[in-house]
Write a protein that holds these residues in place. Structure first.
Motif, PDB file in Angstrom:
ATOM      1  N   ASP A 100       2.827  65.990  -2.514  1.00  0.00           N
ATOM      2  CA  ASP A 100       1.398  66.211  -2.764  1.00  0.00           C
ATOM      3  C   ASP A 100       1.132  66.302  -4.259  1.00  0.00           C
ATOM      4  OD1 ASP A 100      -1.269  66.796  -2.691  1.00  0.00           O
ATOM      5  OD2 ASP A 100      -1.109  68.476  -1.288  1.00  0.00           O
ATOM      6  N   LEU A 101       0.558  65.238  -4.794  1.00  0.00           N
ATOM      7  CA  LEU A 101       0.192  65.171  -6.209  1.00  0.00           C
ATOM      8  C   LEU A 101      -1.311  64.973  -6.368  1.00  0.00           C
ATOM      9  CD1 LEU A 101       3.178  62.943  -7.261  1.00  0.00           C
ATOM     10  CD2 LEU A 101       2.635  65.089  -8.408  1.00  0.00           C
ATOM     11  N   ALA A 102      -2.068  65.479  -5.440  1.00  0.00           N
ATOM     12  CA  ALA A 102      -3.527  65.326  -5.493  1.00  0.00           C
ATOM     13  C   ALA A 102      -4.074  65.919  -6.785  1.00  0.00           C
ATOM     14  CB  ALA A 102      -4.169  66.009  -4.290  1.00  0.00           C
ATOM     15  N   GLY A 103      -4.923  65.144  -7.451  1.00  0.00           N
ATOM     16  CA  GLY A 103      -5.542  65.629  -8.677  1.00  0.00           C
ATOM     17  C   GLY A 103      -4.599  65.739  -9.853  1.00  0.00           C
ATOM     18  N   ALA A 104      -3.396  65.172  -9.730  1.00  0.00           N
ATOM     19  CA  ALA A 104      -2.412  65.256 -10.813  1.00  0.00           C
ATOM     20  C   ALA A 104      -2.794  64.318 -11.958  1.00  0.00           C
ATOM     21  CB  ALA A 104      -1.022  64.914 -10.294  1.00  0.00           C
ATOM     22  N   SER A 105      -2.150  64.534 -13.092  1.00  0.00           N
ATOM     23  CA  SER A 105      -2.358  63.694 -14.267  1.00  0.00           C
ATOM     24  C   SER A 105      -1.006  63.165 -14.733  1.00  0.00           C
ATOM     25  CB  SER A 105      -3.025  64.508 -15.387  1.00  0.00           C
ATOM     26  OG  SER A 105      -3.101  63.751 -16.583  1.00  0.00           O
ATOM     27  N   LEU A 106      -0.886  61.832 -14.835  1.00  0.00           N
ATOM     28  CA  LEU A 106       0.330  61.196 -15.322  1.00  0.00           C
ATOM     29  C   LEU A 106      -0.027  60.375 -16.546  1.00  0.00           C
ATOM     30  CD1 LEU A 106       0.838  61.725 -12.173  1.00  0.00           C
ATOM     31  CD2 LEU A 106       2.509  59.871 -12.323  1.00  0.00           C
ATOM     32  N   ARG A 107       0.565  60.723 -17.685  1.00  0.00           N
ATOM     33  CA  ARG A 107       0.279  59.995 -18.918  1.00  0.00           C
ATOM     34  C   ARG A 107       1.583  59.671 -19.640  1.00  0.00           C
ATOM     35  NH1 ARG A 107      -2.683  63.550 -22.105  1.00  0.00           N
ATOM     36  NH2 ARG A 107      -1.010  63.835 -23.608  1.00  0.00           N
ATOM     37  N   ASP A 108       1.775  58.401 -19.952  1.00  0.00           N
ATOM     38  CA  ASP A 108       3.006  57.934 -20.577  1.00  0.00           C
ATOM     39  C   ASP A 108       4.194  58.312 -19.701  1.00  0.00           C
ATOM     40  OD1 ASP A 108       2.011  56.702 -23.047  1.00  0.00           O
ATOM     41  OD2 ASP A 108       1.388  58.734 -23.558  1.00  0.00           O
ATOM     42  N   VAL A 109       4.216  57.737 -18.504  1.00  0.00           N
ATOM     43  CA  VAL A 109       5.225  58.064 -17.492  1.00  0.00           C
ATOM     44  C   VAL A 109       5.835  56.779 -16.939  1.00  0.00           C
ATOM     45  CG1 VAL A 109       5.570  59.024 -15.170  1.00  0.00           C
ATOM     46  CG2 VAL A 109       4.204  60.282 -16.847  1.00  0.00           C
TER      47      VAL A 109
END
Length: 233
Positions: A100-109
């Motif tokens: 569950d990664l709802a609403g997560a933020s992934l930047r430079d991944v």
């Protein structure tokens, strides 16, 4: 002057018609410290940590922050990472169902060779992300925002992009099975090198994408059905 103006217009048109490529992440991890165990913590702060083969099944870390981290071969079954943030991190060989990664933020991944099912990323924000290799079933990206994202050499089975916003997203040498593009918004989305393009819903929402001539022929029946055209021999 007329000739000069014409050449200028041509250059402008050519620039406008060229699809903008996605900007890829450039992740350079510093020396990392091994994860010390103890489970994830809500709003935990993990900076420069290596999770090597860690079993994070059923762990709960909503709002956690992972910066300059490496997750190698970790189990993520039912792991709760709602609103988590991944920054300048690499996830390699992660596996699991129901993450569950709802609403997560992934930047430079970078996500490499993942084996995941039922991943919840609805409402998430992905910026400068590469998903390379592996297979993800039932990926939920409804209402997510994707900017400068590349799916490369991976299999996405029944991904849901419903009501998402895609800007400079590339699908390269990957397989899209039963994709849902309902109510999606696209800007500079490149589908030309998709190995298998199977759209279950939302073919009418491909405005803003570029496809190959061969893909156009394959999608022609779906386009015809959308505008009510009957094709008979």
């Amino acid at each position: 002057m007329a000739a000069s103006a014409s050449r200028g217009t041509g250059r402008t048109r050519a620039t406008k018609d060229t699809i903008a490529p996605a900007r890829r992440p450039e992740v350079r991890l510093p020396p990392l410290v091994p994860y010390g165990g103890g489970g994830l913590e809500p709003d935990g702060d993990y900076d420069g940590v290596r999770f090597d083969g860690v079993d994070l099944a059923d762990a709960s870390g909503p709002g956690a922050r992972f910066m300059d981290c490496a997750l190698d071969g970790c189990a993520l079954d039912r792991t709760e990472l709602v609103r988590a943030r991944f920054i300048d991190s690499v996830l390699t060989g992660v596996r699991g169902v129901g993450t569950d990664l709802a609403g997560a933020s992934l930047r430079d991944v970078e996500v490499v060779d993942a084996r995941l099912g039922g991943v919840q990323l609805h409402g998430a924000v992905l910026e400068r992300v590469v998903v390379r290799g592996g297979k993800i079933d039932y990926l939920n990206l409804r209402k997510a925002r994707l900017k400068d994202v590349v799916f490369e050499g991976c299999v996405l089975s029944e991904p849901d992009f419903g009501d998402a916003h895609l800007v400079r997203v590339e699908f390269r040498d990957c397989v899209l099975k039963r994709a849902d593009f309902s109510a999606v918004r696209m800007e500079s989305v490149d589908l030309r090198t998709v190995a298998e393009l199977d759209i279950a819903r939302g073919v009418e929402r491909l405005a803003g994408a570029v496809i190959s001539p061969a893909q156009l022929m394959e999608l022609a029946p779906a386009f015809a059905a959308q505008i009510g055209v009957r094709v008979e021999g």
